[in-house]
Design a protein around this motif. Structure first.
Motif, PDB file in Angstrom:
ATOM      1  N   ILE A  89      34.619  39.667  43.738  1.00 26.05           N
ATOM      2  CA  ILE A  89      36.060  39.979  43.842  1.00 26.05           C
ATOM      3  C   ILE A  89      36.800  38.863  44.567  1.00 26.05           C
ATOM      4  N   ASN A 113      39.846  36.880  42.924  1.00 24.47           N
ATOM      5  CA  ASN A 113      41.130  36.817  43.616  1.00 24.47           C
ATOM      6  C   ASN A 113      41.606  35.363  43.709  1.00 24.47           C
ATOM      7  N   CYS A 156      43.860  41.364  43.854  1.00 22.34           N
ATOM      8  CA  CYS A 156      42.996  42.438  43.341  1.00 22.34           C
ATOM      9  C   CYS A 156      42.686  43.429  44.447  1.00 22.34           C
ATOM     10  N   ALA A 176      39.503  47.079  42.622  1.00 15.57           N
ATOM     11  CA  ALA A 176      38.735  46.506  41.510  1.00 15.57           C
ATOM     12  C   ALA A 176      37.630  47.463  41.120  1.00 15.57           C
ATOM     13  N   CYS A 210      34.105  47.305  39.090  1.00 17.83           N
ATOM     14  CA  CYS A 210      33.120  46.484  38.381  1.00 17.83           C
ATOM     15  C   CYS A 210      32.091  47.388  37.733  1.00 17.83           C
ATOM     16  N   ASP A 254      34.372  43.270  34.620  1.00 20.84           N
ATOM     17  CA  ASP A 254      35.261  43.467  35.771  1.00 20.84           C
ATOM     18  C   ASP A 254      36.535  44.137  35.309  1.00 20.84           C
ATOM     19  N   VAL A 314      40.295  44.590  36.909  1.00 23.05           N
ATOM     20  CA  VAL A 314      41.177  44.349  38.053  1.00 23.05           C
ATOM     21  C   VAL A 314      42.651  44.560  37.730  1.00 23.05           C
ATOM     22  N   ASP A 337      40.288  39.667  34.238  1.00 27.88           N
ATOM     23  CA  ASP A 337      39.299  40.598  33.704  1.00 27.88           C
ATOM     24  C   ASP A 337      39.218  40.552  32.195  1.00 27.88           C
TER      25      ASP A 337
END
Lengths: 644, 291
Positions: A106, A110, A154, A157, A159, A174, A176, A331
């Motif tokens: 993450i 970001n 983000c 998030a 995942c 992912d 986001v 994503d």
């Protein structure tokens, strides 16, 4: 395997070859951390587990923890969330590894989002081609050059992980943009602890129920104001959204307002929320709308779900949006391929969690290879989420035609159908305000609705629907009782009460107009009058209050003017007046309150006036005035919105 | 050339409206061929105007009027100096196939989501291709007005290229959208340009006959020896020529929606009537310097 299948097949259960089994290793002995669970499952037995499953479905349906999907019986319905009662156990050491790997990921994503909308370093370094970035459907040109508060893009998030055959965890994808589903996590945990506590008994399970507090703290941390003062809201596209339940749930758990676009307005680059006390500034918005819809001035011009000028406030830094605008570039399924490189480039670290091996169809060689092995691969369109458009090679059969058809409920008599329709609409209405009503109130309406929806209505139709109506009446009374006992006495309850009283007053007036003989109000024919009193439940009250026999005239006057009878028109008018005064900060300036006061005085005047001759006219005029009151309320408190 | 430009727009609402938020893209840009010396804007009812540069580098002016009103007037004035663009580079097609070119081209080579599929279009794309990118660009400025008549009222601001092809006639915006597809499909990056055009009146006076904002395009042509940077060359298919000092650029984008002169939203159930005009006057350079 689902819990029911396990229950049935437990004795015959063998771990499948080539997959990593969560509970058992290759020779069938439970893994060390699963020994206690396997024993508890055996002790529980098939029957109990299956029974717990049925209880789970009932509870989920009652509480509305459902999602819309097509099932084996055909069309899309609300289904109870498919929680498997056999848990998957992640020992602390495994979890720590996953947690670190995801946090690393993450952080890299970001940085990527920030980079893409500013310096584009990763493009300059030749790692990610700019043409790829700019061609992503969620690349937001409007986000260019904007740095949100705290540099966080983000905030939330999701995942997706998958366990590979060797037991290692890999990241599948992912999410986001506006990841959804945390409410299921929380509700599932509650359900598990209630339904199968025996499975938990020997484990120290980490709690998850502090998630709303974590989210609230995160929103407050990025809000551009002193921390204690931040006004945070949850912004929903509305009750028609399939995740609405979660939006309301989170707002309620965090203790913040749930708003729709019509509740927000931007003035001078600052976001405000409309309240009955005027405009209140909003500092942080947890938004559950896609970028495309958030601001008709910058994105889709046809979006009525958006707030004009929101991007201005965002650019000016006066409001934090979670998640930030433009995160979708990260994503995208094609960008996924580069995430390990992002981790190396931005963090200087090796990825702790691997990607799944991916073939980019834009790469000709990879495409040829993939097409040779179609039945072993999963194909995904790059810009979607939630499994849309995904084609799973090994699981694709020729299309099966529909199995059982759903039972089509026909309402043979119009009036039964309209009772069912009313209850259905009440439930819809309750759904939209789930964040402010109690769970008991919701369940009262929901179970009433479900019983009507799923029950066999053909017999009541044939034999007389009295029992059905009785049932609905009782449930309505239950609802109001629960409201009186469990709902917080705030604006929301004041408006709910006001609405209920207006409807009650209007209903009595309608019935009076039908029941009152057109010519002679003093006619001794009292059949209709008594029936009318019974219909509103006022027969005993009348007898105690009025010495005169139950003729049309006295009954009409009773139902119109008797303030001590709670369902009279006069009492309803006073009740609405009182409720609005509770909710309105400036009652003197309130058009509906003024109108109600005038109406109340008018009723008093008519009560003391001689003769019953004009009761019919009175009913019509009062009903019209109540209609105006309703419109005034909509105008003053709800921005002119018309009721459905 | 020196110009004074006045962009005047008035909205009349048949009932009071509030929270009237607008974004304007009307200020002439400063580029290698043009300089904006002065720019003022007046809004009535009065409003604070915010400015920023958008993703494409176009200057955006934003304002909002909260209280109820039935009339909005936007009065923008600018003074601009323009020069002819430099001679476009002559280069072979191979110049458009290099990495350098692809990098400079970026998103302007990409098809847009709503690009139509049509036989007519395929035929046009083939027909316009000439012996070099520059020749193609020049040919395009002849080909489009040949095939499609210039007529107002047939298409509108939201018309698609498909609709334009079917209608057989349209305005500058349609010519440009079609031209962009024809160039991109031939591997030449191209972008939409919004701006003002001074069209000389017959009597030789100083006031332009053009009364609205104008649309033309810019194509990315590879450099002559293949070693230098590719160059954006402006062309105006509506007027059958490469653009020159009579064209005053506001900004560019992938299509019209990236550079609309005005975009706005208001609250209220009123219908609006729009009266927009552009007055462009040629100035004497000495007079312009003194003013």
């Amino acid at each position: 395997m689902s819990d029911v299948e396990i229950a049935r097949a437990q004795d015959a259960y063998r771990p499948a070859k080539g997959f990593y089994d969560e509970l058992f290793d290759d020779d069938g002995t439970p893994r060390p951390h699963a020994v206690a669970l396997a024993a508890a499952l055996a002790a529980l037995g098939h029957e109990q587990l299956a029974a717990a499953g049925r209880r789970r479905d009932t509870i989920f349906v009652q509480q509305g923890i459902t999602f819309d999907a097509a099932g084996e019986d055909g069309p899309t319905l609300e289904r109870p969330f498919p929680l498997d009662l056999v848990p998957r156990i992640l020992p602390a050491s495994q979890w720590t590894h996953i947690k670190r790997g995801i946090a690393q990921r993450i952080r890299a994503l970001n940085r990527f989002v920030d980079d893409v909308y500013h310096a584009r370093e990763i493009v300059r370094a030749g790692i990610v081609p700019w043409r790829l970035v700019v061609s992503r459907s969620h690349f937001a040109r409007a986000a260019h050059g904007i740095r949100p508060p705290g540099g966080v893009y983000c905030h939330v998030a999701g995942c997706d992980l998958v366990r590979d055959y060797d037991g290692s965890w890999k990241v599948l994808e992912d999410n986001v943009r506006t990841p959804s589903g945390i409410s299921y996590v929380l509700e599932n945990r509650v359900a598990m602890t209630r339904l199968v506590p025996a499975l938990f008994a020997d484990y120290r399970v980490r709690p998850v129920d502090h998630y709303p507090q974590l989210l609230l703290a995160a929103l407050r941390a990025v809000a551009p104001t002193a921390e204690g003062e931040a006004t945070v809201v949850v912004w929903t596209p509305g009750p028609l959204n399939s995740a609405y339940f979660e939006h309301a749930f989170l707002a309620r758990q965090m203790g913040v307002e749930l708003v729709e676009a019509s509740d927000l307005v931007v003035r001078d680059d600052v976001v405000y929320m409309r309240t009955t006390h005027g405009l209140q500034r909003v500092h942080a918005v947890y938004r559950r709308l896609d970028d495309d819809f958030i601001d008709p001035l910058e994105f889709r011009a046809d979006s009525v779900l958006g707030v004009p000028g929101l991007m201005r406030a965002y650019r000016a830094g006066t409001v934090a949006l979670a998640n930030a605008v433009g995160t979708g570039v990260a994503d995208d399924k094609a960008i996924y391929h580069w995430v390990p490189d992002m981790i190396r480039f931005y963090l200087g670290e090796e990825p702790l969690l691997d990607n799944v091996r991916t073939y980019l169809m834009s790469d000709r060689e990879a495409m040829e290879e993939a097409l040779q092995r179609m039945d072993e691969l999963v194909f995904k369109p790059t810009g979607e989420s939630g499994g849309k458009g995904v084609f799973i090679g090994p699981a694709t059969d020729p299309v099966e035609l529909a199995g059982l058809a759903d039972v089509i409920r026909r309402s043979p008599e119009k009036w039964i159908a309209s009772v069912v329709a009313c209850v259905a609409r009440a439930r819809e209405g309750a759904t939209t305000v789930r964040d402010v009503i109690s769970a008991e109130m919701w369940e009262a309406i929901n179970t009433t609705y479900l019983r009507l929806r799923d029950g066999d209505l053909s017999r009541p139709v044939l034999s007389g629907p009295i029992l059905l109506y009785q049932h609905v009446k009782e449930r309505s009374a239950l609802f109001w009782g629960l409201t009186a006992r469990t709902m917080l006495r705030d604006e929301a309850s004041a408006f709910l009460y006001a609405g209920g009283r207006i409807e009650a007053g209007d209903m009595v007036l309608r019935m009076l107009r039908v029941a009152l003989p057109a010519d002679d109000a003093n006619s001794p024919d009292d059949g209709h009058a008594i029936a009318l009193l019974q219909a509103v439940g006022g027969l005993q009250a009348y007898r105690r209050a009025v010495p005169a026999p139950a003729h049309a005239g006295p009954v009409a006057r009773f139902l119109l003017f008797e303030r001590n009878y709670p369902d009279s028109v006069a009492a309803a008018v006073d009740a609405v007046n009182g409720a609005l005064r509770t909710a309105d900060a400036q009652p003197r300036g309130s058009e509906p309150i003024l109108r109600l006061s005038r109406l109340s005085a008018d009723l008093e005047f008519r009560r003391s006036a001689e003769g019953d001759a004009d009761l019919g006219v009175t009913c019509r005029e009062v009903q019209r005035e109540l209609g105006f009151v309703d419109a005034d309320i909509a105008q003053r408190y709800f921005g002119g919105a018309r009721a459905a | 050339m020196h110009f004074a430009i006045r962009f005047l727009t008035e909205y009349l609402y048949d009932a009071p409206v509030t929270d009237n938020l607008n974004a304007l893209r009307v200020r002439p840009a400063t580029t290698t061929s043009q300089r904006c010396d002065e720019f003022t804007v007046r809004i009535d009812p009065e409003a604070r105007v915010g400015r920023h540069s958008d993703y494409f580098g176009t200057e955006v002016l934003e304002f909002g009027i909260v209280r109820p009103h039935t009339r909005l007037s936007i009065d923008a004035r600018a003074r601009v100096v323009t020069a002819d663009q430099p001679d476009p580079p002559e280069a072979p097609w191979s110049g458009a196939e290099t990495e350098t070119y692809a990098e400079a081209a970026g998103e302007y080579l990409l098809p847009l989501a709503d690009d139509p599929l049509s036989d007519t279009l395929d035929e046009l794309v083939d027909a316009v291709r000439a012996e070099s990118p520059l020749a193609t660009l020049e040919g395009l400025c002849e080909l489009i007005p040949e095939r499609y008549a210039y007529r107002t009222g047939v298409t509108y601001v939201g018309s698609t290229v498909e609709e334009f092809l079917e209608a057989g006639a349209g305005v500058c915006q349609d010519y440009v959208h079609l031209g962009l597809i024809m160039l991109r499909r031939n591997g030449i990056a191209a972008r939409y340009v919004s701006g003002y055009l001074w069209a000389a009146p017959e009597d030789g006076g100083d006031d332009s006959v053009e009364v609205e904002t104008h649309a033309w395009l810019e194509a990315l042509l590879p450099s002559e020896n293949g070693r230098g940077e590719p160059m954006w060359v402006a062309a105006d298919p509506t007027n059958r020529q490469l653009a020159g000092e009579r064209h005053v650029k506001i900004g560019h984008g992938r299509h019209y929606a990236d550079v609309p002169p005005i975009r706005g939203v208001y609250q209220g159930r009123a219908a609006s009537k729009l009266d927009a005009s552009v007055h462009m006057t040629r100035l004497n350079p000495q007079a312009s310097a003194r003013a």
